[in-house]
Write an enzyme that holds these catalytic residues in place. Sequence first.
Site, PDB file in Angstrom:
ATOM      1  N   LYS A 218       0.711  -1.344  -0.075  1.00  0.00           N
ATOM      2  CA  LYS A 218       0.131  -0.018   0.122  1.00  0.00           C
ATOM      3  C   LYS A 218       0.798   1.244  -0.148  1.00  0.00           C
ATOM      4  O   LYS A 218       0.596   2.311  -0.340  1.00  0.00           O
ATOM      5  CB  LYS A 218      -0.792   0.114   1.104  1.00  0.00           C
ATOM      6  CG  LYS A 218      -1.755  -1.147   1.374  1.00  0.00           C
ATOM      7  CD  LYS A 218      -3.029  -1.194   0.559  1.00  0.00           C
ATOM      8  CE  LYS A 218      -3.748  -2.840   0.859  1.00  0.00           C
ATOM      9  NZ  LYS A 218      -4.870  -2.580  -0.080  1.00  0.00           N
TER      10      LYS A 218
HETATM   11  C1  LIG Z   1      -0.916  -7.769   2.452  1.00  0.00           C
HETATM   12  C2  LIG Z   1      -2.230  -7.565   1.240  1.00  0.00           C
HETATM   13  N1  LIG Z   1      -2.193  -8.343   0.542  1.00  0.00           N
HETATM   14  C3  LIG Z   1      -3.138  -8.334  -0.683  1.00  0.00           C
HETATM   15  C4  LIG Z   1      -4.137  -7.744  -0.329  1.00  0.00           C
HETATM   16  C5  LIG Z   1      -5.219  -7.627  -1.591  1.00  0.00           C
HETATM   17  O1  LIG Z   1      -5.101  -6.387  -2.156  1.00  0.00           O
HETATM   18  P1  LIG Z   1      -6.352  -5.960  -3.015  1.00  0.00           P
HETATM   19  O2  LIG Z   1      -7.329  -5.342  -1.907  1.00  0.00           O
HETATM   20  O3  LIG Z   1      -5.777  -4.771  -3.962  1.00  0.00           O
HETATM   21  O4  LIG Z   1      -6.865  -7.161  -3.847  1.00  0.00           O
HETATM   22  C6  LIG Z   1      -4.317  -6.791   0.677  1.00  0.00           C
HETATM   23  C7  LIG Z   1      -5.505  -5.699   0.876  1.00  0.00           C
HETATM   24  O5  LIG Z   1      -5.653  -4.803   0.112  1.00  0.00           O
HETATM   25  C8  LIG Z   1      -3.207  -6.581   1.454  1.00  0.00           C
HETATM   26  O6  LIG Z   1      -3.065  -5.885   2.621  1.00  0.00           O
HETATM   27  N1  LIG Z   2      -6.534  -5.167   2.408  1.00  0.00           N
HETATM   28  C1  LIG Z   2      -6.989  -3.703   2.503  1.00  0.00           C
HETATM   29  C2  LIG Z   2      -8.402  -3.664   2.361  1.00  0.00           C
HETATM   30  C3  LIG Z   2      -8.824  -2.204   1.617  1.00  0.00           C
HETATM   31  O1  LIG Z   2      -8.323  -2.233   0.292  1.00  0.00           O
HETATM   32  P1  LIG Z   2      -8.069  -0.818  -0.642  1.00  0.00           P
HETATM   33  O2  LIG Z   2      -6.954  -1.525  -1.426  1.00  0.00           O
HETATM   34  O3  LIG Z   2      -9.317  -0.556  -1.204  1.00  0.00           O
HETATM   35  O4  LIG Z   2      -7.668   0.319   0.310  1.00  0.00           O
HETATM   36  C4  LIG Z   2      -6.306  -3.163   3.754  1.00  0.00           C
HETATM   37  O5  LIG Z   2      -5.450  -3.568   4.126  1.00  0.00           O
HETATM   38  O6  LIG Z   2      -6.707  -2.452   4.414  1.00  0.00           O
END
Ligand SMILES: Cc1ncc(COP(=O)(O)O)c(C=O)c1O
Ligand SMILES: N[C@@H](CCOP(=O)(O)O)C(=O)O
Length: 466
Positions: free
Chosen positions: A112
């Site tokens: 993120k």
């Molecule tokens: C460590 C981790 N892996 C995978 C995901 C899944 O990613 P996305 O929500 O973009 O599908 C998340 C949350 O978004 C996460 O925090």
């Molecule tokens: N897995 C995410 C959930 C939120 O997803 P987002 O990519 O829409 O912000 C988290 O870790 O918070």
Amino acid sequence: MRYISTRGTAPVLDFKAVTLTGLASDGGLYLPESWPTLSPEQIAALRGLSYLDTAVEVMLPFVEGTLSRDELKELCEQAYGRFSHAAVTPLVQLDGTHWLLELFHGPTLAFKDVALQLLGLLFERFLTGSDKQLTVVGATSGDTGSAAIDALAGRAGVDVFMLHPKGRVSDVQRRQMTTVLAPNIHNIALEDASFDDCQALVKAMFNSPDFSGKFALSAVNSINWARLMAQIVYYFYAAVRLGAPERPVAFSVPTGNFGDVFAGYVAAKMGLPVAKLIVATNVNDILHRALSQGDYSQGTVVPTPSPSMDIQVSSNFERLLFDLGGRDGRALAAQMQGFETTKAMRLTNAQLSGAAPLLHSERIDLDDMALAMRWASDGCGQVIDPHTAIALSAARRADLGDVPIVTLATAHPAKFRDAVERATGARPTVPARIGDLFDREERYASLPGSFEAVTAYIAERAVPSA
Ligand SMILES: Cc1ncc(COP(=O)(O)O)c(C=O)c1O
Ligand SMILES: N[C@@H](CCOP(=O)(O)O)C(=O)O
């Protein structure tokens, strides 16, 4: 570049407005009016470029009309200057076929940071000189919250209200959020709630004219287009290093809210030769059911050792359905409204057959997740986190011949020490940059998961828009 809503009736926006806006006013999600493309020659020219220079080339078409190349470069220098690895997102080879793309070298140790470090700077830039006070409302299953809070703590012009499901994030994830005591940061632990409940409340706030009319609401979740834009970059960066554009590359992506894998879809739309995008879910498998059987029906969220993927309503799936369904906003709005009412939806034939050539899904259970963690540590000397393990397990099921498969390593194993220790017997050490996390004071509010309770809490603390 102009941005349109998936539901067809919200105003068309430029990059600045789309960054400061969360959900579109018609309840949809913004995305570019058309996909920019890079020719094979332009992709070949990325070879040898640093992450930063790749980021500028890939993102420039999306910010056209709002930021110059030099301005974008300056923002990327600041955003990626805080990463602890010179390559920002390094590739690590596991065997002849499999690679890890390490996306966790940012300040909060998850992918993120790649987008949120930049988003924090974009907010700052777009708010400078205005008296606007943004009220960011966000939902997190652990990683978005910590990355957003790191990027926005102490910044003028922004207050952050971050909802997480109480007891359903790891101790490191929770402390990364709740030990940030800057006055503009407000953590809310929702009682008896899942991430889906948190996300539904956030969307309800945007969709409530009474509430959204009082504040300048904005989003840091992947409903915000700028989040996805920044994530497209690492698909190009990795693929070019493995031989693109001459050689196609596959990616396996641990998936929850469908943001990360949608960024890979956009990279393919832009011309990157992506052989396959493997959508890896844990037992919360709505996306696997949708892509394999056309059944997008919301199940009950089951808590797992990969809590950030414990999601049963995947926001960004709407962007995919819109694109695959011929970009018909009215039809998509009707389909999504049906889902919101019945909690179930069938994909159309066009959506299913449109997804099939590029997207393949796998559902990974706890045993296969643990096996992948052990294979990585015993066979390849790599300690990986449970989310990465889900994607690696899915990657190892794939039969793609000579095509290299890149598994996105989305979090540092230290964020999920208990789960890693249970699977491998080794407890990951917490990196020095968050070393004193367990000595810091925590602050958060616990609230019942009702719209009234949460909006009353926010309304007491947020600055009303003029
Ligand atoms: C460590 C981790 N892996 C995978 C995901 C899944 O990613 P996305 O929500 O973009 O599908 C998340 C949350 O978004 C996460 O925090
Ligand atoms: N897995 C995410 C959930 C939120 O997803 P987002 O990519 O829409 O912000 C988290 O870790 O918070």
